[in-house]
Write an enzyme that holds these catalytic residues in place. Structure first.
Site, PDB file in Angstrom:
ATOM      1  N   ASN A 295      40.063  -6.324 -13.370  1.00  0.00           N
ATOM      2  CA  ASN A 295      39.268  -5.389 -12.566  1.00  0.00           C
ATOM      3  C   ASN A 295      40.234  -4.352 -12.001  1.00  0.00           C
ATOM      4  O   ASN A 295      41.024  -4.664 -11.115  1.00  0.00           O
ATOM      5  CB  ASN A 295      38.575  -6.168 -11.433  1.00  0.00           C
TER       6      ASN A 295
ATOM      7  N   LYS B   4      39.596  -1.703 -10.301  1.00  0.00           N
ATOM      8  CA  LYS B   4      39.154  -1.057  -9.056  1.00  0.00           C
ATOM      9  C   LYS B   4      39.325   0.466  -9.186  1.00  0.00           C
ATOM     10  O   LYS B   4      39.101   0.998 -10.257  1.00  0.00           O
ATOM     11  CB  LYS B   4      39.908  -1.635  -7.860  1.00  0.00           C
TER      12      LYS B   4
ATOM     13  N   HIS C  56      30.954  -8.080  -6.386  1.00  0.00           N
ATOM     14  CA  HIS C  56      32.366  -8.242  -6.009  1.00  0.00           C
ATOM     15  C   HIS C  56      32.470  -8.209  -4.485  1.00  0.00           C
ATOM     16  O   HIS C  56      31.695  -7.506  -3.818  1.00  0.00           O
ATOM     17  CB  HIS C  56      33.205  -7.118  -6.631  1.00  0.00           C
TER      18      HIS C  56
ATOM     19  N   GLU D 111      34.315  -6.702  -2.515  1.00  0.00           N
ATOM     20  CA  GLU D 111      34.436  -5.362  -1.912  1.00  0.00           C
ATOM     21  C   GLU D 111      33.076  -4.666  -1.857  1.00  0.00           C
ATOM     22  O   GLU D 111      32.808  -3.903  -0.931  1.00  0.00           O
ATOM     23  CB  GLU D 111      35.486  -4.539  -2.681  1.00  0.00           C
TER      24      GLU D 111
ATOM     25  N   GLU E 179      35.501 -16.099  -6.293  1.00  0.00           N
ATOM     26  CA  GLU E 179      36.609 -15.340  -5.717  1.00  0.00           C
ATOM     27  C   GLU E 179      36.596 -15.499  -4.200  1.00  0.00           C
ATOM     28  O   GLU E 179      35.855 -14.780  -3.505  1.00  0.00           O
ATOM     29  CB  GLU E 179      36.469 -13.862  -6.056  1.00  0.00           C
TER      30      GLU E 179
ATOM     31  N   GLY F 277      43.569  -9.849  -3.191  1.00  0.00           N
ATOM     32  CA  GLY F 277      44.531  -8.813  -2.804  1.00  0.00           C
ATOM     33  C   GLY F 277      45.439  -9.226  -1.657  1.00  0.00           C
ATOM     34  O   GLY F 277      46.147  -8.398  -1.090  1.00  0.00           O
TER      35      GLY F 277
ATOM     36  N   SER G 183      44.349 -13.131  -6.238  1.00  0.00           N
ATOM     37  CA  SER G 183      45.820 -13.130  -6.334  1.00  0.00           C
ATOM     38  C   SER G 183      46.347 -13.956  -7.511  1.00  0.00           C
ATOM     39  O   SER G 183      47.342 -14.666  -7.384  1.00  0.00           O
ATOM     40  CB  SER G 183      46.438 -13.606  -5.016  1.00  0.00           C
TER      41      SER G 183
HETATM   42  C1  PEP Z   1      39.665  -8.900  -7.596  1.00  0.00           C
HETATM   43  O1  PEP Z   1      39.625  -7.778  -7.147  1.00  0.00           O
HETATM   44  O2  PEP Z   1      38.667  -9.359  -8.172  1.00  0.00           O
HETATM   45  C2  PEP Z   1      40.882  -9.685  -7.424  1.00  0.00           C
HETATM   46  C3  PEP Z   1      40.828 -10.951  -7.716  1.00  0.00           C
HETATM   47  O3  PEP Z   1      41.988  -9.019  -6.951  1.00  0.00           O
HETATM   48  P1  PEP Z   1      43.500  -9.599  -6.844  1.00  0.00           P
HETATM   49  O4  PEP Z   1      43.810 -10.275  -8.163  1.00  0.00           O
HETATM   50  O5  PEP Z   1      44.354  -8.409  -6.612  1.00  0.00           O
HETATM   51  O6  PEP Z   1      43.516 -10.568  -5.713  1.00  0.00           O
END
Ligand code: PEP
Length: 256
Positions: free
Chosen positions: A17, A19, A100, A102, A169, A175, A215
């Protein structure tokens, strides 16, 4: 490493992803370089660039699926700034990430709204990746299971959704550099699977890939992917770096 028969029947999916990162030219270069490294669909590689780069990326990708990070719940009309599912199909997208964290937390998307988008995605033929996950506060309050169960129940429908993918997630891991331990993640994936089994027929629920996101890096992917209910990963930050993303994808094979 011995993997369970049930897991072996589900595809290993490594999804990126991006973003709000990468220009069209940067996306083209990345997808070109990534595509030559994966000449089969095992593992299945998914990339979600920003809307502007979907078409260019899809034209280059031969072995990679290109998708979107979001879409409108409407089919078309006076919705300034929105993108319809059929426009994504037109641009070459095959999947869409929905719900997601966000979108849920920054843009206040509710389960009911996400469900409308999911229905629209299915209607136009986009494969949905539905994201669920609890905040740190919810986890600390002992509500993690309830939260993901409610998200799954309120975003999904009672009938089977073709090619559905779930991404667990935890919001506190996205992040942040803080990954869920493989045991914590497996525990939540099992809870997701149980909930899917109550919503759908057991046999169908067993076929749904559940990805972990939060992460994920080359250093922790292998252990996460060794767990019986972790079928793949959804990667944010590390999906922007070609070598890291390729190294994460390689762990799928190591675990096979
Ligand atoms: C995400 O945005 O779905 C995500 C898992 O980000 P990150 O791997 O940077 O934590």
């Amino acid at each position: 490493m011995i993997i369970s028969m049930e897991k072996a029947k589900r595809p290993c999916i490594i999804a990126g992803n991006w973003k709000m990162h990468k220009t069209i030219e940067e996306a083209e270069t990345f997808v070109r370089d990534l595509d030559v490294k994966f000449e089969s669909t095992d593992p299945a590689i998914y990339i979600a660039p920003p809307f502007t780069a979907i078409s260019a990326a899809a034209k280059i990708a031969k072995h990679i699926s290109i998708g979107a990070q979001n879409m409108s719940d409407a089919s078309e009309g006076a919705f300034t700034g929105e993108i319809a599912g059929k426009m994504l199909i037109d641009a070459g997208a095959t999947f869409v990430i929905l719900g997601h964290s966000e979108r849920r937390h920054v843009f206040q998307e509710s389960n009911a709204f996400i469900q409308k988008k999911l229905l629209r995605a299915v209607d136009v033929g986009l494969q949905p990746i539905l994201c669920v996950g609890e905040t740190l506060k919810e986890r600390e309050d002992g509500k993690a299971y309830d939260v993901i169960e409610t998200q799954l129940r309120e975003c999904l429908l009672e009938e089977p959704i073709p090619n559905l993918i779930i991404a667990y997630e935890p919001v506190w891991a996205i992040g942040s550099g803080k990954t869920a331990t493989p045991e914590q993640a497996e525990d939540m994936h099992q809870a997701c699977r149980k909930c899917l089994q109550t919503l759908f027929k057991k046999e169908f629920a067993k076929t749904i890939p559940i990805l972990y996101g939060g992460s994920v890096k080359p250093g922790n992917a292998k252990e996460l992917l060794s767990k019986p209910n972790i079928d793949g990963v959804l990667v944010g930050g590390a999906s922007l770096i070609l070598d890291d993303f390729v190294a994460i994808a390689a762990t799928c094979k190591e675990n096979a």
